[in-house]
Each structure stands twice: as structure tokens, then as C-alpha cells.
Design a protein around this motif. Structure first.
Motif, PDB file in Angstrom:
ATOM      1  N   ARG A 378       0.829  -1.210   0.000  1.00 46.61           N
ATOM      2  CA  ARG A 378       0.000   0.000   0.000  1.00 46.61           C
ATOM      3  C   ARG A 378       0.862   1.258   0.000  1.00 46.61           C
ATOM      4  N   ASP A 379       1.852   1.316   0.911  1.00 49.50           N
ATOM      5  CA  ASP A 379       2.657   2.529   1.046  1.00 49.50           C
ATOM      6  C   ASP A 379       3.549   2.764  -0.174  1.00 49.50           C
ATOM      7  N   LEU A 380       4.232   1.714  -0.656  1.00 49.93           N
ATOM      8  CA  LEU A 380       5.132   1.879  -1.791  1.00 49.93           C
ATOM      9  C   LEU A 380       4.373   2.189  -3.081  1.00 49.93           C
ATOM     10  N   SER A 381       3.225   1.558  -3.260  1.00 53.47           N
ATOM     11  CA  SER A 381       2.454   1.821  -4.478  1.00 53.47           C
ATOM     12  C   SER A 381       1.987   3.276  -4.513  1.00 53.47           C
ATOM     13  N   LYS A 382       1.557   3.816  -3.371  1.00 55.93           N
ATOM     14  CA  LYS A 382       1.147   5.222  -3.329  1.00 55.93           C
ATOM     15  C   LYS A 382       2.348   6.128  -3.516  1.00 55.93           C
ATOM     16  N   ASP A 383       3.489   5.749  -2.946  1.00 58.65           N
ATOM     17  CA  ASP A 383       4.698   6.548  -3.077  1.00 58.65           C
ATOM     18  C   ASP A 383       5.154   6.630  -4.531  1.00 58.65           C
ATOM     19  N   GLN A 384       4.935   5.554  -5.300  1.00 52.81           N
ATOM     20  CA  GLN A 384       5.356   5.518  -6.697  1.00 52.81           C
ATOM     21  C   GLN A 384       4.215   5.812  -7.671  1.00 52.81           C
ATOM     22  N   ASN A 385       3.081   6.270  -7.131  1.00 54.82           N
ATOM     23  CA  ASN A 385       1.912   6.617  -7.964  1.00 54.82           C
ATOM     24  C   ASN A 385       1.439   5.440  -8.815  1.00 54.82           C
ATOM     25  N   LYS A 386       1.495   4.261  -8.208  1.00 56.27           N
ATOM     26  CA  LYS A 386       1.017   3.062  -8.888  1.00 56.27           C
ATOM     27  C   LYS A 386      -0.228   2.541  -8.193  1.00 56.27           C
ATOM     28  N   ASP A 387      -1.102   1.936  -8.970  1.00 50.85           N
ATOM     29  CA  ASP A 387      -2.339   1.372  -8.429  1.00 50.85           C
ATOM     30  C   ASP A 387      -2.186  -0.142  -8.425  1.00 50.85           C
ATOM     31  N   ILE A 388      -2.080  -0.735  -7.234  1.00 51.26           N
ATOM     32  CA  ILE A 388      -1.772  -2.166  -7.124  1.00 51.26           C
ATOM     33  C   ILE A 388      -2.756  -2.841  -6.189  1.00 51.26           C
ATOM     34  N   ASP A 389      -3.281  -3.955  -6.630  1.00 53.04           N
ATOM     35  CA  ASP A 389      -4.166  -4.783  -5.810  1.00 53.04           C
ATOM     36  C   ASP A 389      -3.353  -5.965  -5.279  1.00 53.04           C
ATOM     37  N   PHE A 390      -3.269  -6.087  -3.965  1.00 57.93           N
ATOM     38  CA  PHE A 390      -2.504  -7.170  -3.343  1.00 57.93           C
ATOM     39  C   PHE A 390      -3.478  -8.268  -2.934  1.00 57.93           C
ATOM     40  N   ASP A 409      12.245 -11.160   5.715  1.00 57.78           N
ATOM     41  CA  ASP A 409      13.117 -10.300   4.907  1.00 57.78           C
ATOM     42  C   ASP A 409      13.136 -10.705   3.433  1.00 57.78           C
ATOM     43  N   PRO A 410      13.300 -12.004   3.098  1.00 57.68           N
ATOM     44  CA  PRO A 410      13.243 -12.375   1.677  1.00 57.68           C
ATOM     45  C   PRO A 410      11.941 -11.965   0.992  1.00 57.68           C
ATOM     46  N   LEU A 411      10.815 -12.145   1.678  1.00 55.43           N
ATOM     47  CA  LEU A 411       9.533 -11.781   1.055  1.00 55.43           C
ATOM     48  C   LEU A 411       9.416 -10.273   0.874  1.00 55.43           C
ATOM     49  N   LEU A 412       9.940  -9.504   1.813  1.00 60.10           N
ATOM     50  CA  LEU A 412       9.926  -8.051   1.655  1.00 60.10           C
ATOM     51  C   LEU A 412      10.741  -7.629   0.442  1.00 60.10           C
ATOM     52  N   HIS A 413      11.905  -8.263   0.226  1.00 62.96           N
ATOM     53  CA  HIS A 413      12.725  -7.974  -0.955  1.00 62.96           C
ATOM     54  C   HIS A 413      11.958  -8.293  -2.240  1.00 62.96           C
ATOM     55  N   ILE A 414      11.321  -9.449  -2.253  1.00 60.71           N
ATOM     56  CA  ILE A 414      10.589  -9.870  -3.456  1.00 60.71           C
ATOM     57  C   ILE A 414       9.458  -8.897  -3.762  1.00 60.71           C
ATOM     58  N   LEU A 415       8.702  -8.506  -2.741  1.00 63.40           N
ATOM     59  CA  LEU A 415       7.583  -7.585  -2.958  1.00 63.40           C
ATOM     60  C   LEU A 415       8.077  -6.213  -3.408  1.00 63.40           C
ATOM     61  N   ARG A 416       9.179  -5.744  -2.838  1.00 62.31           N
ATOM     62  CA  ARG A 416       9.726  -4.454  -3.283  1.00 62.31           C
ATOM     63  C   ARG A 416      10.085  -4.507  -4.769  1.00 62.31           C
ATOM     64  N   ASN A 417      10.699  -5.615  -5.176  1.00 60.03           N
ATOM     65  CA  ASN A 417      11.057  -5.744  -6.585  1.00 60.03           C
ATOM     66  C   ASN A 417       9.827  -5.797  -7.480  1.00 60.03           C
ATOM     67  N   SER A 418       8.777  -6.485  -7.017  1.00 64.63           N
ATOM     68  CA  SER A 418       7.550  -6.558  -7.819  1.00 64.63           C
ATOM     69  C   SER A 418       6.953  -5.166  -8.010  1.00 64.63           C
ATOM     70  N   ILE A 419       6.990  -4.347  -6.954  1.00 62.64           N
ATOM     71  CA  ILE A 419       6.426  -3.003  -7.043  1.00 62.64           C
ATOM     72  C   ILE A 419       7.324  -2.087  -7.867  1.00 62.64           C
ATOM     73  N   ASP A 420       8.633  -2.143  -7.604  1.00 65.26           N
ATOM     74  CA  ASP A 420       9.572  -1.209  -8.228  1.00 65.26           C
ATOM     75  C   ASP A 420       9.926  -1.606  -9.663  1.00 65.26           C
ATOM     76  N   ALA A 502      20.236   3.331 -11.638  1.00 61.40           N
ATOM     77  CA  ALA A 502      20.206   4.305 -10.541  1.00 61.40           C
ATOM     78  C   ALA A 502      19.762   3.631  -9.255  1.00 61.40           C
ATOM     79  N   VAL A 503      20.370   4.057  -8.142  1.00 62.66           N
ATOM     80  CA  VAL A 503      20.004   3.523  -6.838  1.00 62.66           C
ATOM     81  C   VAL A 503      18.834   4.332  -6.287  1.00 62.66           C
ATOM     82  N   THR A 504      17.784   3.636  -5.849  1.00 59.96           N
ATOM     83  CA  THR A 504      16.627   4.300  -5.251  1.00 59.96           C
ATOM     84  C   THR A 504      16.475   3.826  -3.816  1.00 59.96           C
ATOM     85  N   GLU A 505      15.466   4.379  -3.116  1.00 60.91           N
ATOM     86  CA  GLU A 505      15.186   3.928  -1.752  1.00 60.91           C
ATOM     87  C   GLU A 505      14.721   2.486  -1.735  1.00 60.91           C
TER      88      GLU A 505
END
Length: 684
Positions: A378-390, A409-420, A502-505
Motif C-alpha cells: 500500500r505505502d510503496l504503491s502510493k509513493d510511486q503513484n502506482k495502483d496495485i491490488d494485493f 526479509d526475503p519476502l519483503l525484498h521480493i515484494l519491493r522488486n515486484s512493485i519497483d 540508478a540507486v533508489t530507496e
């Protein structure tokens, strides 16, 4: 003692916060759901009241403001909006801090708390905007809210409240007299304590509750307000709130007389006793074995809260029992005594049942960790102006709590990559012929003795050509190398590899997927990737259900014994040793199928088997959708294996995942079949 109650409050409050977050996610999709609004309000009320009771004053004051907002929401004076939900999520982060630290002492922390509190107060203003907070990822602005200046006049009603607490109510830190005080604060009340259940002095326990209370209350407050007084004990009592009159009647002499007679006879009042308009009818005699009282005596506690430390200790003790049982089996086998053999078999059955029960207790559902993933999306999708249904499937799947702790931690990495990397911006999705809203699917299901977790997205997918070019540029792959599509995709798991310039957050440092593979390998899991350019990506994780004890197959290689997890075994073949001589590329034909194999003597740098030994054993194991054989000298049999972690000197090797103490005190190493087969295929 108070520290014990504070710790229990914190633990229960974190469950409350998790329930609050879950309700907020659901409310964001259904903003008119009154049941969810009530659920959120009650969670706020619990946090406020419990905070005040156990010395969390900052928490109590902070949640009071949130409770005020949602009280307005449930009374339909304030609308539910995305801004309100975003502000509540922001407040939940602060609540978690206050639960972990208690009352704040640092000036900076107090300033941050005051800032969020002011934003909540501003939300209650007459349409004023919420001040901008540059530190927050999600900008929250207040909708125009009209607060009524006058409240409609409410009529005063009279209720009969019956409160039948459990015997152990006092042991949970509850003082019933405080509850009575809270009821008196709501209006005019008359309280009756029934004490006829108090036993003789020799049977009396000072930590047990033997009283039952009935209260007549005349008030303008709603039934919900009355029930909220008992919100902390609702699971530890029987409670009924019955309307008996549409006007205040507590002070009427006839009513006082009815109450006095009920108390003298130890008879609970009933709603029907007040049906007579003049209230002159005496209470109907009722036997002491009334259904309501029997229900109290027959109440069964369906679940209990146990600290994770105690569960770990139980599993450790069961593991030691399994080891001792193996020693007993070895002794019985040597003695040959039928009676000892029979006794040993019975102990073995009991230890297996105890093992299974202990591990059932240590299993927890994935759902307990999914809330933080929903929040991340929810937070990352709004931060990146993306509309995502989880979307979540299989959240009730259970895993060993130690596995879940290492899986976060592994799942958080995977989800970040899916969003980014994966999900595109809405305009880009529309240009590609997709719906503007992307989807990330979290799916978990059982597969034999394993659990499979898949995280898939319908984003742009991985570009094999781009991955290969990056790998060549970084010197990971030699230029001109011919790799299959699957081998190219697996390059993303190598240390330092990233397709981001480029490196992002969120990503781009080249550590995410390497961490994923390493962390999952530490819990004896395996991760794979599938992707189709323009269609999406699927990351699959295969995990064992438990780490401590496994059913293993004991095998022998030269003078040493090894354990192969039975969950990975497909078949066992007895083959002539000559069949393995002069084979091409270490492949042998079994049941009409070409099966690659690895010889453990070669893997451990041991001399070849004596040519006089004509028969060897091949254990065929499965890794993913691939079969491979492991050649051993002989198979000893099935063995309950207590897996102990390897020391720091053996941690760097790739073939072994742990060790087990045998019945005779010797050590057997546990084979990591997944890593062994990766080495067979030339992977590192």
C-alpha cells in the motif's frame, strides 16, 4: 507482578494493532461497512483503556484522539475517506513505537508524537487542512467535515446488566469494582453482588472470583457504550444487557424492593420480572442450578496464550527425547530381550506422537506476517503513484515459527522488486493493453512435506537480453556465452547483480535477490524464478514445514553415516556398481528415463568403492521438477533425525545442512539435497 501484566498487555495490544490494520485494509475497500468501523473503534478503545490501566499514558492519550474520530465515524457524523485511513495507518506506526518504548522521554520523540497528534486534532476541525508532513511518505489531507454544534436530546432508558465473570478473572489483573465505577459514571446505577458461591474458608482461594453482579442502570448512553465498559473482559465472562424500561426507574421504591428480595434469595433478576407496569411482581423463585449458572461451571477455555520461549523449550526437550529414544532402541536391539523390544516400540510411538503434537503447537499461520506485506504494498504503491491490488491466497497455511521469522526479509525484498521493477505506471499499463491497476498475488499451498509460496505480478516481466547484457558488462558472464533462458533469469540471484542503473530507496543496490537466495537457503528452502516479458514474473519458494526434527533416510558412505531427508526422496534403486563405470556425463538410465547422478564418494573426495562390492544403492531425489540420483554404499533405514546447526567452521560448506547425534553417540551429517544437485549442475 505488575511487570507481568504490562508484558501481557503489550502482547495482546500488538494483536489488537494487527487486527486494527487488517480491518483498515478491508475498510478501504468497503468504506460503508459498519461492522468494520465498530471493530476499529473497539480496538482503539481497548488500546486507550489498557494503556491507562498499565501506565502507558502517552499511548492512552494518543489513542483517545483516534477513538474520538472513529466514534464520530460509527455515529455517522464523520465520513470514511482514503485520507482518514492513511492518517490512521500513520498513527498505527506511532502506536507500535509507544507499545515498544512506553512513555516517551526524548524531546525528539515527544515532538514527533505531538506532530502526529496535532494532525489528528486538525482532522476533527471544521474542514481545515492537515498540515503537511514532509517526513511521511503518504501525504494526508483532511476532507471537509462538519461537526454538529448541537446534539439531539436522548431519552433516558433503564437496563438490567448481568455480569457473570469466570473464576480466574482476578488472576488476569482485572478489578471488578473499577467496572462498577465505570457503569455508575454512565448514569444512575444500583449494583447487587451475589456472594452465595463463596466457599468455606478451607476451600477459599484469595486469587479466585466467586461473585456475580447485576446492575440496574438508567442512562442516555447506548448499549454499545455500556458493553464497552466490559471490553477487556468480554472473553472472560458472560454478559447480558437487557432494556427493561423506557424511562429511569432505578430510584423507584418498588424496584428497590425487587432487588432486595432477589439478593436475599440469591436469585438473579430476569428481564421478565420487570414486565409488570407497576413493578409489584416479586422475583420468581429459581433453582440454584439455573442454566445460566451451569453454563459458568461448564465453561471451557478453547485456547491459551503461551510465550514463544516456552514453545522453543518444549521443542528442544522433544528433540532430546527423540535422541534418547534412539539410544534406547540401539540398546534394545543389542540386548535382544523381547520385553525390552516391545517397550522400546511403544516409547518410539509415543515419542513420535509427542513430536508431532509439539510441532503442531510451534506452527503459526502465514497470515500473522501478511499484514506488514499488505502495508508495504500500500505505502510503496502510493509513493510511486502506482495502483496495485494485493491478493492473498492460502494465508491460513502454517509453518514453523522459526521459518516464518527468517522468511520475512526475503519476502519483503521480493515484494519491493515486484512493485519497483515489475508493476508499471497506470499510463504505461494502458499503453501495453493492460488494466491500469496491477496485481500482486501472494499464494501459499502444501506440496507433500513442503510448503510452496509464490509471489507473482502481472507487470512487465524480466528481459533476458537486458539481464545477459548487464551480466556481461559486470564480468559475471563471458561475452559470447550461450545460456538457456532459465539460466539467464537465475543470474538475478547473484551477488551484486542489478538491472537498475540508478540507486533508489527501494532497489538498485544489487543485494536484494542475493539476500533472498541466501536467507532461504539458511532455512533449507529453494527459490526459483519464472518470467515472461510483458506478462509478469513468478518467484517461487519451496520450504520445509519444520526445521528441528525431520524424518530421514540413514545411508552409509565408507565408514560414515549420512541422513537424506525423506521428503526429498522419490525412489531407491539397488544397482550393480559396473553400471556406473564409463557413463557419459554422469547419467544413468532408470525405468526408461535418463537420470543424472552424483556419487557421494566423489563429492567427499573418498577413494572409489572396492571393485569386489558389486551392488550400490541409488537414492533418487527430487528438486523442483527435476530428478537426480545420489549414489551411496548402502541404505541403513528410516531414522527420526534431530537436526543440529553446524558450527562456524563447517558453515561455509555447501553440501551439508546440519548434523544429528545418533543413538550410539556418533555424529551423522544431514545432506542438503538441493545444494548437492545444484553443485551437480555446475552451480555455485
Amino acid at each position: 507482578m505488575i511487570d507481568k501484566f504490562r508484558a501481557k498487555f503489550v502482547e495482546e495490544s500488538k494483536d489488537n494493532v494487527q487486527d486494527l490494520e487488517e480491518a483498515l485494509f478491508l475498510l478501504e475497500k468497503d468504506m460503508e461497512n459498519r461492522e468494520l468501523i465498530e471493530r476499529i473503534f473497539r480496538a482503539m478503545h481497548s488500546l486507550k483503556g489498557g494503556g491507562a490501566m498499565f501506565g502507558f499514558n502517552d499511548l492512552s492519550e494518543f489513542t483517545h484522539h483516534l477513538e474520538t474520530i472513529f466514534d464520530g465515524v460509527r455515529n455517522q457524523k464523520i465520513p470514511v475517506t482514503t485520507d482518514l485511513i492513511s492518517l490512521t495507518f500513520l498513527a498505527i506506526d506511532e502506536i507500535n513505537i509507544l507499545l515498544n518504548t512506553g512513555d516517551l522521554t526524548e524531546a525528539k520523540d515527544k515532538e514527533e508524537l505531538a506532530g502526529i497528534t496535532n494532525r489528528i486534532k486538525d482532522f476533527m476541525g471544521n474542514g481545515s487542512e492537515i498540515p503537511a508532513d514532509t517526513s511521511a511518505k503518504t501525504t494526508v489531507s483532511s476532507p471537509t467535515v462538519k461537526v454538529p454544534q448541537q446534539q439531539e436530546t436522548k431519552s433516558e432508558l433503564t437496563y438490567l446488566i448481568t455480569f457473570i465473570p469466570q473464576l480466574d478473572l482476578l488472576q488476569n489483573g482485572t478489578n471488578p469494582f473499577f467496572l462498577m465505577d465505570d457503569l455508575h459514571a454512565l448514569g444512575t446505577a444500583m449494583c447487587v453482588a451475589y456472594v452465595h458461591k463463596i466457599p468455606s474458608l478451607d476451600l477459599y482461594s484469595p486469587t479466585s472470583n466467586y461473585c456475580v453482579w447485576q446492575i440496574l442502570l438508567s442512562t442516555v448512553e447506548s448499549v454499545n457504550e455500556i458493553k464497552d465498559v466490559f471490553i477487556f473482559v468480554e472473553d472472560e465472562c458472560e454478559l447480558s444487557v437487557d432494556l427493561i424500561a423506557n424511562r429511569p426507574v432505578v430510584d423507584l421504591p418498588a424496584v428497590k424492593s425487587m432487588v432486595d428480595k432477589a439478593k436475599e434469595r440469591n436469585l438473579l433478576l430476569k428481564k421478565e420480572d420487570f414486565d409488570d407496569a407497576d413493578w409489584k411482581k416479586e422475583a420468581v423463585a429459581k433453582p440454584t442450578t439455573a442454566p445460566r449458572k451451569v453454563a459458568v461451571q461448564e465453561h471451557k477455555i478453547s485456547s491459551i496464550r503461551v510465550s514463544s520461549y516456552k514453545i522453543d523449550e518444549l521443542v528442544t526437550l522433544v528433540s532430546e527425547l527423540v535422541t534418547i529414544q534412539a539410544q534406547l532402541s540401539l540398546y534394545a536391539e543389542k540386548s535382544g530381550e523381547p520385553s525390552i523390544m516391545a517397550l522400546t516400540e511403544n516409547i518410539q510411538k509415543l515419542s513420535r506422537q509427542l513430536r508431532e503434537n509439539a510441532f503442531d503447537i510451534s506452527l503459526i499461520p502465514l497470515q500473522s506476517e501478511l499484514m506488514r506485506f499488505q502495508r508495504l504494498v500500500r505505502d510503496l504503491s502510493k509513493d510511486q503513484n502506482k495502483d496495485i491490488d494485493f491478493v492473498i491466497e492460502g494465508g491460513d497455511i502454517e509453518l514453523d515459527k522459526n521459518i516464518i521469522e527468517n522468511l520475512t526479509d526475503p519476502l519483503l525484498h521480493i515484494l519491493r522488486n515486484s512493485i519497483d521493477h515489475g508493476i508499471e505506471l497506470p499510463d504505461d499499463r494502458i499503453s501495453a493493453g493492460k488494466a491500469p491497476k496491477g496485481t500482486i498475488l501472494f499464494k501459499a499451498y502444501y506440496s507433500g512435506a513442503n510448503v510452496i509460496i509464490e509471489v507473482s505480478d502481472d507487470g512487465k516481466g524480466l528481459d533476458p537480453d537486458l539481464i545477459l547484457r548487464k551480466a556481461i558488462a559486470k564480468g559475471i558472464v563471458e561475452e559470447g556465452a550461450q545460456l538457456e533462458n532459465k539460466e539467464i533469469l537465475n543470474l538475478i540471484f547473484l551477488s551484486g547483480f542489478s538491472t537498475r542503473d540508478a540507486v533508489t530507496e527501494v532497489s538498485g543496490r544489487g543485494v536484494g535477490m542475493d539476500v533472498v537466495r541466501r536467507k532461504i537457503a539458511e532455512i533449507r528452502g529453494e527459490v526459483t524464478v519464472e518470467s515472461e516479458l510483458g506478462k509478469g514474473t513468478i518467484i517461487s519458494i519451496q520450504l520445509p514445514m519444520t526445521l528441528s526434527i525431520i524424518d530421514g533416510l540413514l545411508v552409509k558412505v565408507k565408514d560414515n553415516q549420512y541422513v537424506i531427508p525423506i521428503s526429498a526422496i522419490e525412489k531407491i534403486h539397488a544397482l550393480e556398481s559396473t553400471k556406473f563405470r564409463n557413463t557419459f556425463n554422469r547419467v544413468v538410465e532408470l525405468d526408461g528415463e535418463q537420470v543424472p547422478y552424483i556419487n557421494l564418494r566423489e563429492a567427499f573426495n573418498l577413494e572409489p568403492l572396492d571393485e569386489n562390492n558389486n551392488v550400490v544403492q541409488m537414492v533418487v531425489v527430487k528438486s523442483g521438477d527435476k530428478l537426480a540420483g545420489i549414489v551411496v554404499d548402502s541404505v541403513i533405514g528410516e531414522y527420526q533425525t534431530v537436526v543440529k546447526p553446524l558450527g562456524k567452521y563447517l558453515r561455509s560448506q555447501k553440501i551439508l545442512s546440519g548434523a544429528s547425534i545418533m543413538g550410539d553417540g556418533s555424529i551423522s551429517m544431514v545432506i542438503d539435497t538441493t545444494r548437492l544437485l545444484q553443485i551437480r549442475k555446475g552451480k555455485k
